[in-house]
Design a protein around this motif. Sequence first.
Motif, PDB file in Angstrom:
ATOM      1  N   ASP A 190     -10.430  -7.204  -3.201  1.00  0.00           N
ATOM      2  CA  ASP A 190     -11.390  -8.572  -2.239  1.00  0.00           C
ATOM      3  C   ASP A 190     -12.122  -9.627  -2.650  1.00  0.00           C
ATOM      4  O   ASP A 190     -11.662 -10.893  -2.346  1.00  0.00           O
ATOM      5  CB  ASP A 190     -12.200  -7.304  -1.381  1.00  0.00           C
ATOM      6  CG  ASP A 190     -13.616  -6.727  -1.447  1.00  0.00           C
ATOM      7  OD1 ASP A 190     -13.699  -6.679  -2.913  1.00  0.00           O
ATOM      8  OD2 ASP A 190     -14.450  -7.374  -1.241  1.00  0.00           O
ATOM      9  N   GLN A 225     -11.061 -13.634  -2.214  1.00  0.00           N
ATOM     10  CA  GLN A 225     -11.994 -14.302  -2.410  1.00  0.00           C
ATOM     11  C   GLN A 225     -11.709 -15.951  -3.866  1.00  0.00           C
ATOM     12  O   GLN A 225     -11.951 -16.464  -2.845  1.00  0.00           O
ATOM     13  CB  GLN A 225     -13.903 -13.864  -2.481  1.00  0.00           C
ATOM     14  CG  GLN A 225     -15.016 -15.154  -1.575  1.00  0.00           C
ATOM     15  CD  GLN A 225     -14.266 -15.271  -0.367  1.00  0.00           C
ATOM     16  OE1 GLN A 225     -15.043 -14.154   0.793  1.00  0.00           O
ATOM     17  NE2 GLN A 225     -14.361 -16.373   0.107  1.00  0.00           N
ATOM     18  N   GLU A 265     -11.694  -8.165   7.058  1.00  0.00           N
ATOM     19  CA  GLU A 265     -12.418  -6.480   6.418  1.00  0.00           C
ATOM     20  C   GLU A 265     -11.036  -5.896   6.077  1.00  0.00           C
ATOM     21  O   GLU A 265     -10.836  -5.117   7.101  1.00  0.00           O
ATOM     22  CB  GLU A 265     -13.643  -6.432   6.596  1.00  0.00           C
ATOM     23  CG  GLU A 265     -14.751  -6.681   7.142  1.00  0.00           C
ATOM     24  CD  GLU A 265     -16.073  -5.883   8.380  1.00  0.00           C
ATOM     25  OE1 GLU A 265     -15.240  -4.588   8.324  1.00  0.00           O
ATOM     26  OE2 GLU A 265     -17.022  -6.782   7.878  1.00  0.00           O
ATOM     27  N   LEU A 312      -9.226  -2.544   0.028  1.00  0.00           N
ATOM     28  CA  LEU A 312      -9.462  -3.660  -0.916  1.00  0.00           C
ATOM     29  C   LEU A 312     -10.848  -3.553  -1.619  1.00  0.00           C
ATOM     30  O   LEU A 312     -11.605  -4.981  -2.580  1.00  0.00           O
ATOM     31  CB  LEU A 312      -9.394  -4.804   0.002  1.00  0.00           C
ATOM     32  CG  LEU A 312      -7.520  -4.724  -0.158  1.00  0.00           C
ATOM     33  CD1 LEU A 312      -7.473  -6.834   0.212  1.00  0.00           C
ATOM     34  CD2 LEU A 312      -7.091  -4.688  -1.103  1.00  0.00           C
ATOM     35  N   GLY A 348     -12.422  -3.877   2.323  1.00  0.00           N
ATOM     36  CA  GLY A 348     -12.575  -5.150   1.631  1.00  0.00           C
ATOM     37  C   GLY A 348     -13.795  -5.999   2.204  1.00  0.00           C
ATOM     38  O   GLY A 348     -14.089  -5.788   3.891  1.00  0.00           O
ATOM     39  N   ILE A 398     -14.112 -10.717   3.127  1.00  0.00           N
ATOM     40  CA  ILE A 398     -13.378 -12.095   2.425  1.00  0.00           C
ATOM     41  C   ILE A 398     -14.237 -13.280   3.357  1.00  0.00           C
ATOM     42  O   ILE A 398     -13.860 -12.663   4.693  1.00  0.00           O
ATOM     43  CB  ILE A 398     -12.333 -11.715   2.111  1.00  0.00           C
ATOM     44  CG1 ILE A 398     -11.081 -10.835   1.102  1.00  0.00           C
ATOM     45  CG2 ILE A 398     -11.505 -13.696   1.965  1.00  0.00           C
ATOM     46  CD1 ILE A 398      -9.908 -10.300   1.049  1.00  0.00           C
TER      47      ILE A 398
END
Length: 325
Positions: A20, A24, A153, A157, A164, A166
Amino acid sequence: MDILYRIVIDPFVQMVATPDFLIQVLWEGFVAGVLYALIALGFVLIFKASGVFNFAQGIMVVFAALSLVGFVEVGVPAPIAFVLCLGVMLVLAVGVERLVLRPLVNQPDIILFMATIGLTFFLIGLGELIFGGEPKTMVTEELFLPTGSSVWEPAGLGPDGAPGFILFQHLDVAAAAIALALVAALGFFFSKTRIGRALRAVADDHQAALSVGISLNQIWVIVWFAAGVVALFTGIMWGARSDVSFALEIIAFKALPVLILGGFTSIPGAIVGGLIIGIGEKLGEIYWGPLVGGGIESWLAYMIALVFLLFRPQGLFGERIIERI
């Protein structure tokens, strides 16, 4: 061996461990790369029409952004101020053609290059005289540019399979979309239209273009105005991400390694080169920067450009020029 592991293997281990965060970093590099490509496009347009690197493109970005903010500060609504700035860029294009380019037709390229350096210092002095030297805030909301952010999300990840995280800044999304649309529109205009064909003829040979009825003066006004429009959009986008100041000129010269990678005459090259530099800078700063104390982002682009100069000086999409003696 420990140093070799930290340089060659550990950064990729970190990428796999936190996908993740990698996404980004890639997203932020993509946004920066698109904006670098937008800056480079202004240089490409001038170079295609005259065969000369326009040293003044960086200060044109600053001058356009300062003009926009200056109009708003005296009470002009932002949309009208934007239109007035387009007029300023048109006046600048006509002035450059009449006072700088027309007297220097058929002069060596170095003479035209030196003229753009002179234009740079003229615009710096004029900008400081009119707007002062203090940083200014871009009128983001007045131009209806989005603010705030959204979070994505993605499942699985994050570290150890966790969700995750991001973050997408709405301004970055808008900047990338506007920059890509402008690059595509100008690319189509200058590659598929009659003016675009005339531009390429002028770039190849001024005298030959004149002999078939192409107005060199009109082409130069059009292409300098187009570069001014690009400068205005660039100044808005970069100014919205930071302050509007003469420091933006330094950011504008990040277009130089972009041009070296993509080729000085290629619009697709400006896009690809911008993405390589933007993403490469972010990856280098985050994953390899700690090994050298940080700051990679300020010089990595120029190192990449140096490598390209050694092995492919015409760039990825540039034309290899062969001269027979």
